[in-house]
Design a protein around this motif. Sequence first.
Motif, PDB file in Angstrom:
ATOM      1  N   LYS A   1       4.026 -15.123   3.094  1.00  0.00           N
ATOM      2  CA  LYS A   1       4.192 -16.296   3.672  1.00  0.00           C
ATOM      3  C   LYS A   1       3.160 -16.504   5.051  1.00  0.00           C
ATOM      4  N   ASN A   2       3.686 -14.584   5.870  1.00  0.00           N
ATOM      5  CA  ASN A   2       3.078 -14.214   6.928  1.00  0.00           C
ATOM      6  C   ASN A   2       2.804 -12.811   6.821  1.00  0.00           C
ATOM      7  N   ILE A   3       2.709 -11.894   7.656  1.00  0.00           N
ATOM      8  CA  ILE A   3       1.976 -10.696   8.203  1.00  0.00           C
ATOM      9  C   ILE A   3       3.975  -9.775   7.500  1.00  0.00           C
ATOM     10  N   GLY A   4       4.943 -10.034   7.950  1.00  0.00           N
ATOM     11  CA  GLY A   4       6.082  -9.839   7.593  1.00  0.00           C
ATOM     12  C   GLY A   4       6.377  -9.777   5.860  1.00  0.00           C
ATOM     13  N   ALA A   5       6.066 -10.318   5.838  1.00  0.00           N
ATOM     14  CA  ALA A   5       6.507 -10.807   3.977  1.00  0.00           C
ATOM     15  C   ALA A   5       4.299 -10.055   3.171  1.00  0.00           C
ATOM     16  N   LEU A   6       3.629 -10.078   3.858  1.00  0.00           N
ATOM     17  CA  LEU A   6       2.688  -9.477   2.985  1.00  0.00           C
ATOM     18  C   LEU A   6       2.924  -7.853   3.815  1.00  0.00           C
ATOM     19  N   ASP A   7       4.024  -7.421   4.611  1.00  0.00           N
ATOM     20  CA  ASP A   7       3.983  -5.683   5.077  1.00  0.00           C
ATOM     21  C   ASP A   7       4.549  -5.464   3.762  1.00  0.00           C
ATOM     22  N   ALA A   8       5.492  -6.115   3.313  1.00  0.00           N
ATOM     23  CA  ALA A   8       7.096  -6.031   2.095  1.00  0.00           C
ATOM     24  C   ALA A   8       6.616  -6.023   1.275  1.00  0.00           C
ATOM     25  N   LEU A   9       5.468  -6.562   1.148  1.00  0.00           N
ATOM     26  CA  LEU A   9       4.969  -7.113  -0.435  1.00  0.00           C
ATOM     27  C   LEU A   9       3.798  -5.727  -0.951  1.00  0.00           C
ATOM     28  N   LEU A  10       3.149  -4.913   0.332  1.00  0.00           N
ATOM     29  CA  LEU A  10       2.654  -3.951  -0.041  1.00  0.00           C
ATOM     30  C   LEU A  10       3.404  -2.555  -0.244  1.00  0.00           C
TER      31      LEU A  10
ATOM     32  N   ILE B   1     -12.973  10.164   7.281  1.00  0.00           N
ATOM     33  CA  ILE B   1     -11.924   8.850   6.343  1.00  0.00           C
ATOM     34  C   ILE B   1     -11.193   9.016   5.444  1.00  0.00           C
ATOM     35  N   SER B   2      -9.534   8.687   6.159  1.00  0.00           N
ATOM     36  CA  SER B   2      -8.372   8.614   5.649  1.00  0.00           C
ATOM     37  C   SER B   2      -8.331   7.364   4.474  1.00  0.00           C
ATOM     38  N   ILE B   3      -8.720   6.584   4.425  1.00  0.00           N
ATOM     39  CA  ILE B   3      -8.708   5.510   3.140  1.00  0.00           C
ATOM     40  C   ILE B   3     -10.026   4.978   3.597  1.00  0.00           C
TER      41      ILE B   3
ATOM     42  N   ILE C   1      -2.265  10.256   4.435  1.00  0.00           N
ATOM     43  CA  ILE C   1      -3.235  10.092   4.327  1.00  0.00           C
ATOM     44  C   ILE C   1      -3.592  11.194   6.223  1.00  0.00           C
ATOM     45  N   SER C   2      -4.651  11.787   6.116  1.00  0.00           N
ATOM     46  CA  SER C   2      -4.935  12.414   7.105  1.00  0.00           C
ATOM     47  C   SER C   2      -5.159  11.794   8.487  1.00  0.00           C
ATOM     48  N   SER C   3      -5.579  12.766   9.466  1.00  0.00           N
ATOM     49  CA  SER C   3      -4.792  12.638  10.993  1.00  0.00           C
ATOM     50  C   SER C   3      -5.528  12.111  11.437  1.00  0.00           C
ATOM     51  N   SER C   4      -7.043  12.197  11.200  1.00  0.00           N
ATOM     52  CA  SER C   4      -7.829  10.593  11.781  1.00  0.00           C
ATOM     53  C   SER C   4      -7.672   9.823  12.112  1.00  0.00           C
ATOM     54  N   ARG C   5      -6.771   9.025  10.949  1.00  0.00           N
ATOM     55  CA  ARG C   5      -6.163   7.886  10.935  1.00  0.00           C
ATOM     56  C   ARG C   5      -7.523   6.922  10.962  1.00  0.00           C
ATOM     57  N   VAL C   6      -8.919   6.998  10.220  1.00  0.00           N
ATOM     58  CA  VAL C   6      -9.892   6.395  10.352  1.00  0.00           C
ATOM     59  C   VAL C   6      -9.734   5.582   9.137  1.00  0.00           C
ATOM     60  N   GLY C   7     -10.099   4.284   9.102  1.00  0.00           N
ATOM     61  CA  GLY C   7     -10.701   4.018   7.413  1.00  0.00           C
ATOM     62  C   GLY C   7     -11.878   2.783   7.569  1.00  0.00           C
ATOM     63  N   PHE C   8     -11.886   2.406   5.493  1.00  0.00           N
ATOM     64  CA  PHE C   8     -13.512   1.618   6.506  1.00  0.00           C
ATOM     65  C   PHE C   8     -12.926   0.647   4.849  1.00  0.00           C
ATOM     66  N   LYS C   9     -13.216  -0.405   5.049  1.00  0.00           N
ATOM     67  CA  LYS C   9     -13.653  -1.462   3.766  1.00  0.00           C
ATOM     68  C   LYS C   9     -14.393  -2.845   3.392  1.00  0.00           C
TER      69      LYS C   9
ATOM     70  N   LEU D   1      -4.947  -1.993   4.803  1.00  0.00           N
ATOM     71  CA  LEU D   1      -5.902  -0.992   5.574  1.00  0.00           C
ATOM     72  C   LEU D   1      -5.636  -0.346   6.857  1.00  0.00           C
ATOM     73  N   ALA D   2      -5.624  -1.776   7.586  1.00  0.00           N
ATOM     74  CA  ALA D   2      -5.332  -1.628   9.229  1.00  0.00           C
ATOM     75  C   ALA D   2      -3.773  -0.693   9.717  1.00  0.00           C
ATOM     76  N   MET D   3      -2.785  -1.752   8.490  1.00  0.00           N
ATOM     77  CA  MET D   3      -1.889  -1.320   8.770  1.00  0.00           C
ATOM     78  C   MET D   3      -0.964  -0.372   7.576  1.00  0.00           C
ATOM     79  N   GLY D   4      -1.695   0.205   7.075  1.00  0.00           N
ATOM     80  CA  GLY D   4      -1.274   1.638   7.016  1.00  0.00           C
ATOM     81  C   GLY D   4      -1.913   2.858   7.691  1.00  0.00           C
ATOM     82  N   LEU D   5      -3.205   2.855   8.009  1.00  0.00           N
ATOM     83  CA  LEU D   5      -3.277   3.480   9.498  1.00  0.00           C
ATOM     84  C   LEU D   5      -2.406   3.728  10.069  1.00  0.00           C
ATOM     85  N   ARG D   6      -2.097   2.969  10.657  1.00  0.00           N
ATOM     86  CA  ARG D   6      -1.008   2.956  11.804  1.00  0.00           C
ATOM     87  C   ARG D   6       0.352   3.294  11.350  1.00  0.00           C
ATOM     88  N   GLU D   7       0.091   3.071  10.043  1.00  0.00           N
ATOM     89  CA  GLU D   7       2.068   3.909  10.013  1.00  0.00           C
ATOM     90  C   GLU D   7       1.762   5.380   9.142  1.00  0.00           C
TER      91      GLU D   7
END
Length: 545
Positions: free
Chosen positions: A25-34, A432-434, A520-528, A484-490
């Motif tokens: 229902k929100n970003i917090g719940a999405l983070d927990a689901l992922l 590219i990390s992800i 993931i690799s330290s570059s923390r760059v991804g594409f979608k 993807l952005a959450m994963g790169l951040r973390e």
Amino acid sequence: MRQSETTKRRRVGIYGWGVVAPGAKNIGALDALLRSGKTALRTASRPELGDGLFAVGDPDFTFDDYVGWIAERKGEAFATRLKKKMGDNVLFALGATIQAMCGGNAKSPNGVKLETVARELDGACHVYIGSGVGDLPQSYDACRAIDTATRAWNQFWAAPERCAARQAFVETGAIDGDAPPTDPTTLPVDSEERLEARTAWDTFWSTRSTALKEFMARVKAIELGEAAAGPATKDGKGSDKAHLDDIRRRVRSMRSLFDEIGCPAPPWSSVSPDLIWNIQNAPAAQVTMLLETHGAAWAPVGACSTFGVALKCGRDAILRGEAKMAIIGTTDPRPDPALAGAFHEARVMAGTGEVNAPFTSLRGTHLSGGACVWVLGDEEYFSSRGIQPVGGWIEAVALSSDAEHIITPSVSGPKRAITAAFEEAGVKASEISIADLHATGTPGDLNELTLVEDYISPETRITARKGQLGHGMANSGGWELTALAMGLREGEAYATGIDVSGLHANVKNPGAIVGEKAPISSSRVGFKLMLGIGGITSCVIIRAS
């Protein structure tokens, strides 16, 4: 085309985001689901969805969660009107936007700042919120209403006492012109054939009804007479009040006429105006009304690539200097039976009742609905306001078209968008990390893996999430980009729930596919990558902040 040197110096960040998604229902719940790696898809028990045949993703959403926020700013009447007149597409988008205005959650340091900035920027705050399929339920309601009303209308005017031609046919069997269609009374009771024949029969006779012609002449007289009756102001123009009074008089006269004749409501007065209030641009328009901004606001549409198209619209407006903030996103309805049927008949929707993960059995995708909204901003301006990005930087957004096939992407078509995005961002495959793919759990997954081979390295993690969140039509790109952005951040690729032991035998590099979370690799760059029906491709490159 490459951005100019002046434009390139601008940087666009993600400063807020909100989601309405299955199990989130929100970003917090999405983070927990992922992080859990679980799926939010559930087997539908509704008869029109196969009663156990399809797994779908119903969004976790209650508009009442946002009524207080809206009423505090716009009043109770405004909030009540939204709830009464707006369909899910608008309401989903408003909920996600309100979340985004808080930076993604109520505890975000950006908090109320984004809302304040949006109002202050006014015309320099643009809104681009699109949809993949539009508010289908509103269209269905309108179709059902006009169909039901038309049947009753024709039946009324086709009656012998109101149709002299039919009365003469009943008495003598004679008729001028074409012969009538099959008499429905000659067909089995309660059969579909009889129902269809009754519709054709009533339509045939109602068009020959002299009583209907007389009735319509009176209707036109009311429309013409009442419209011309309003008093003029001194400058010769009718006042707003006079026009409203004319409308009221016309409505009263029409009601009196209908009561006098005793006819059912005519088809043209049986469709709710809510159909108009919920057209494609309504979510974007309602966001401007809610925030009281006056910048450009409209609905980009690019099928399953719509989020990428909206993202490009917003980012480009900021890079050109036309906007400092852009609220972008997508919204689509809950799993729809007609759409499910179309997908199934196109052989791209799994019909086993079980969840089909990407890269595995290739049986098809799963419908879901909801919304995803991001707040983009010019780095220099937002930094001056003390606002930091929550999702990193949008380094590039590129679009292309296959011009080849309505469903199956070509090999060369999507590469145009990927190559353009890599060139604009100035990145290499080794960075590219992800790589998050569109991957709908169909044979196209294997084509996708092939077309990205030149854009990834052995260290790149490949993710795909339609087994977790389903195919949210336009929303999938947004949900998956957010993940993807959450994963790169973390510094990790979030779990996808894919059972890597069950990958299809033709997956060339199974070790790159993420099932459980992975570093993931330290570059923390991804594409979608987003692949839309009609060959519309979007490629987005994100760098963690």
